[in-house]
Design an enzyme around this catalytic site. Structure first.
Site, short mmCIF file in Angstrom:
data_model
loop_
_atom_site.label_atom_id
_atom_site.label_comp_id
_atom_site.label_asym_id
_atom_site.label_seq_id
_atom_site.Cartn_x
_atom_site.Cartn_y
_atom_site.Cartn_z
N GLU A 252 0.06 27.30 74.13
CA GLU A 252 1.12 28.33 74.14
C GLU A 252 2.22 27.83 73.22
OE1 GLU A 252 1.31 31.24 75.64
OE2 GLU A 252 -0.63 31.07 76.62
N CYS A 286 10.50 31.85 73.63
CA CYS A 286 9.40 31.95 72.66
C CYS A 286 9.12 33.39 72.28
CB CYS A 286 8.14 31.29 73.21
SG CYS A 286 7.64 31.99 74.80
P1 NAD Z 1 7.91 20.38 71.91
O1 NAD Z 1 6.64 20.76 71.22
O2 NAD Z 1 8.85 19.51 71.20
O3 NAD Z 1 7.59 19.65 73.31
C1 NAD Z 1 6.78 20.25 74.29
C2 NAD Z 1 6.26 19.17 75.21
O4 NAD Z 1 5.30 18.37 74.51
C3 NAD Z 1 7.31 18.19 75.73
O5 NAD Z 1 7.08 17.95 77.10
C4 NAD Z 1 7.06 16.95 74.90
O6 NAD Z 1 7.46 15.75 75.51
C5 NAD Z 1 5.56 17.00 74.77
N1 NAD Z 1 4.99 16.21 73.66
C6 NAD Z 1 5.58 15.86 72.49
N2 NAD Z 1 4.72 15.17 71.72
C7 NAD Z 1 3.56 15.07 72.41
C8 NAD Z 1 2.30 14.47 72.15
N3 NAD Z 1 2.04 13.86 71.01
N4 NAD Z 1 1.33 14.56 73.08
C9 NAD Z 1 1.56 15.23 74.25
N5 NAD Z 1 2.74 15.81 74.55
C10 NAD Z 1 3.73 15.74 73.64
O7 NAD Z 1 8.58 21.77 72.32
P2 NAD Z 1 10.02 22.02 72.93
O8 NAD Z 1 11.06 21.78 71.90
O9 NAD Z 1 10.14 21.34 74.24
O10 NAD Z 1 9.93 23.60 73.22
C11 NAD Z 1 10.23 24.58 72.26
C12 NAD Z 1 8.97 25.20 71.66
O11 NAD Z 1 8.13 25.67 72.71
C13 NAD Z 1 9.27 26.40 70.80
O12 NAD Z 1 8.52 26.33 69.62
C14 NAD Z 1 8.81 27.57 71.66
O13 NAD Z 1 8.44 28.72 70.92
C15 NAD Z 1 7.67 26.98 72.39
N6 NAD Z 1 7.40 27.74 73.61
C16 NAD Z 1 6.28 28.50 73.66
C17 NAD Z 1 6.03 29.27 74.78
C18 NAD Z 1 4.81 30.13 74.89
O14 NAD Z 1 4.51 30.59 75.99
N7 NAD Z 1 4.05 30.37 73.82
C19 NAD Z 1 6.93 29.24 75.86
C20 NAD Z 1 8.07 28.45 75.75
C21 NAD Z 1 8.29 27.70 74.62
#
Ligand code: NAD
Length: 522
Positions: A252, A286
């Site tokens: 997602e 998002c």
């Molecule tokens: P992010 O990708 O920076 O982090 C998301 C999660 O991934 C965090 O818990 C982080 O610690 C973890 N993470 C980071 N590196 C990792 C790795 N190598 N392996 C495993 N886990 C890892 O995102 P964010 O800044 O927390 O959130 C914002 C983003 O999320 C935006 O792009 C938004 O559009 C997206 N989002 C999407 C949806 C959807 O339903 N499609 C919903 C909400 C947010």
């Protein structure tokens, strides 16, 4: 600890950070107040948590589905009972208005638990699939729990998003291990505390706190399914790690939702929809409206009304005041907004309102409306994830559809029209996982409908009965309806049996009418 994550969290709050590699401090984005700290869990701790979850899952999966649902409902009741506690923490740790904390987070979680416990007995019941040819056999699909489901979540809906996946995983008979965002770990721990204090099996739902490396460790700890929500760049790394281990995953990822305002749309409702859909949670959604394509016949009137309504919004600390717009989660999100606004203005866009941070303690960014935008500007093409709504005037719905589809992302999209049929026809041509006609954001709380994206917005779906089944392994059991003394498919292979098959091929699949094909037998 990756540089990006380090930089991001160091900036969270007042700037007086005390981050170490072993603890994460959580600050209120509206005030900089230190709210608490949580450990950075290493690979061994994550593996141990998953092992405990696996052991607890055996007994959980053995319970009748109705009993699992009854316990999940007990969790829902405890959440509803303690809603104010959760809302208070969401307003503090996430900086979101209390209405949104209640309606977009707590209420949706309660609804998801109520809905899926209601439909699970039917959705997860064994399903017979009629065989069109091999009528002497019977096929039944059985939905069996996968084991341990890993959930990795972002900070923007730190209660709703992870609990949605955790609750669905649990109903389906799995254990769940959640790695919440390092920016909002206290909300996840509150969800866990409510679970434990409701007397539910502690090892069945666990939270492992930490940065990206803790998430990577979760993927490497023997989970059977991962539901990941986050940005596109992280999503690519996470999907690769899952691919390496052949772990099924749901991705997602980001969005850049287009909003098409047709010439016949009602100006007042459309303007209100844009302001809400673009600025709820300060645009850190998002599925937020990230670009408006307004038909030139109504463009100016719509823009004027959107700017007026935007100026009426009240911004401030949601934990001490009733506000429409809360805080921005960390300073880098404001840098991103600044960068895209500056690029747009340098290329000829007009700043109608907003466009700057509010000075003083905490992180606040004025809701911003830009006009005269086009696709040479990054504000129209890159995900901003902040309170910025760029407007572009278009000559026709055709042009709007083409521009809406000119994106590497495809999560949500919106079409507003005074003619429902016309709105639907436009919606059907927009490339996105979900398209709403004459409403905004609403499908985030529609558990019946699949939620997810196409293109780089990800793959797989959450919510919906299909996604509940995705939390399971599908076991196909095929059995005989009647005994067959001779099986023509089995040995021996003879010339006679080959000729019989050859004739059968013509009768079953050859051209012409059925009668002609049957005649060819004689
Ligand atoms: P992010 O990708 O920076 O982090 C998301 C999660 O991934 C965090 O818990 C982080 O610690 C973890 N993470 C980071 N590196 C990792 C790795 N190598 N392996 C495993 N886990 C890892 O995102 P964010 O800044 O927390 O959130 C914002 C983003 O999320 C935006 O792009 C938004 O559009 C997206 N989002 C999407 C949806 C959807 O339903 N499609 C919903 C909400 C947010």
């Amino acid at each position: 600890m990756s540089q990006t994550v380090n930089e991001r969290t160091q900036g969270n709050g007042t700037g007086t950070n005390g981050h170490s590699k072993t603890m994460i401090q959580s600050h209120a984005p509206a005030t900089g107040e230190l709210l608490g700290e949580v450990p950075v869990m290493g690979a061994d701790e994550v593996r141990a948590a998953v092992a405990r979850a696996r052991a607890a899952q055996q007994a959980w999966a053995a319970l009748p589905l109705e009993e699992r649902c009854e316990r999940v409902l007990r969790y829902k009741d405890a959440i509803v009972e303690r809603a104010d506690e959760v809302v208070d923490l969401l307003a503090k740790e996430c900086g979101k208005p209390r209405h949104e904390a209640l309606a977009h987070e707590v209420m949706i979680v309660a609804d998801i638990a109520a809905y899926f416990t209601k439909v699970a007995p039917h959705a997860l019941a064994p399903r017979e699939i009629p065989l069109h040819m091999l009528k002497h056999r019977k096929s039944v699909l059985h939905y069996t729990p996968r084991g341990v489901v890993g959930v990795i979540s972002p900070w923007n809906f730190p209660f709703q998003l992870p609990l949605r996946d955790v609750i669905m995983a649990l109903i389906a008979g799995n254990a769940a291990v959640l790695k919440p965002s390092e920016v909002t770990p206290l909300i996840a721990l509150k969800a866990k505390q409510i679970w434990d204090e409701a007397g539910l099996p502690a090892d069945l739902f666990q939270v492992v706190t930490g940065y990206g490396a803790t998430g990577a460790a979760l993927i490497d700890s023997g989970i059977q399914l991962l539901v990941f929500t986050g940005g596109v760049a992280t999503g690519k790394r996470v999907a690769a790690a899952c691919g390496e281990r052949l772990i099924p995953c749901v991705m997602e990822l980001g969005g850049k939702a287009p909003f098409i305002a047709c010439a016949d749309t009602d100006i007042e409702r459309t303007a209100r929809g844009i302001v809400y859909g673009g600025f709820a949670n300060s645009g850190q959604v998002c599925i937020a409206i990230e670009r408006v394509y307004a038909h030139r016949e109504i463009h100016d009137r719509l823009l004027t009304r959107v700017v007026e309504l935007t100026k009426e919004l009240k911004m401030g600390d949601p934990s001490t005041d009733w506000v429409d717009i809360g805080a921005i989660i960390f300073p880098q999100q404001m840098d991103i907004a600044d960068k895209h606004i500056q690029d747009a203005v340098a290329k000829g866009a007009r700043l109608e309102t907003g466009g700057k941070r509010k000075p003083g303690p905490g992180q606040f960014y004025e809701p911003t409306v830009l006009s005269g935008c086009n696709h040479s500007m990054s504000v129209m093409t890159a995900e901003i994830f902040g309170p910025v709504i760029p407007f572009m005037s278009v000559a026709s719905d055709e042009e709007a559809i083409a521009l809406a589809n000119e994106s590497h992302l495809g999560l949500n999209a919106y079409v507003f029209s005074g003619d429902r049929g016309h709105g639907r026809r436009v919606a059907e041509r927009v490339e996105a996982g979900s398209v709403l006609v004459n409403d905004v954001l609403l499908n985030g709380g529609m558990p019946e409908a699949p939620f997810g994206g196409i293109k780089q917005s990800g793959f797989g779906r959450v919510m919906s009965d299909d996604s509940l089944r995705e939390m399971c392994d599908v076991r196909h059991v095929n059995e005989e309806r009647m005994a067959t003394p001779v099986d023509p498919f089995w040995f021996p292979y003879t010339e006679k049996s080959y000729k019989l098959f050859r004739k059968g091929l013509g009768v079953l699949f050859g051209g012409g009418s059925v009668l002609d094909r049957l005649k060819s037998l004689f």
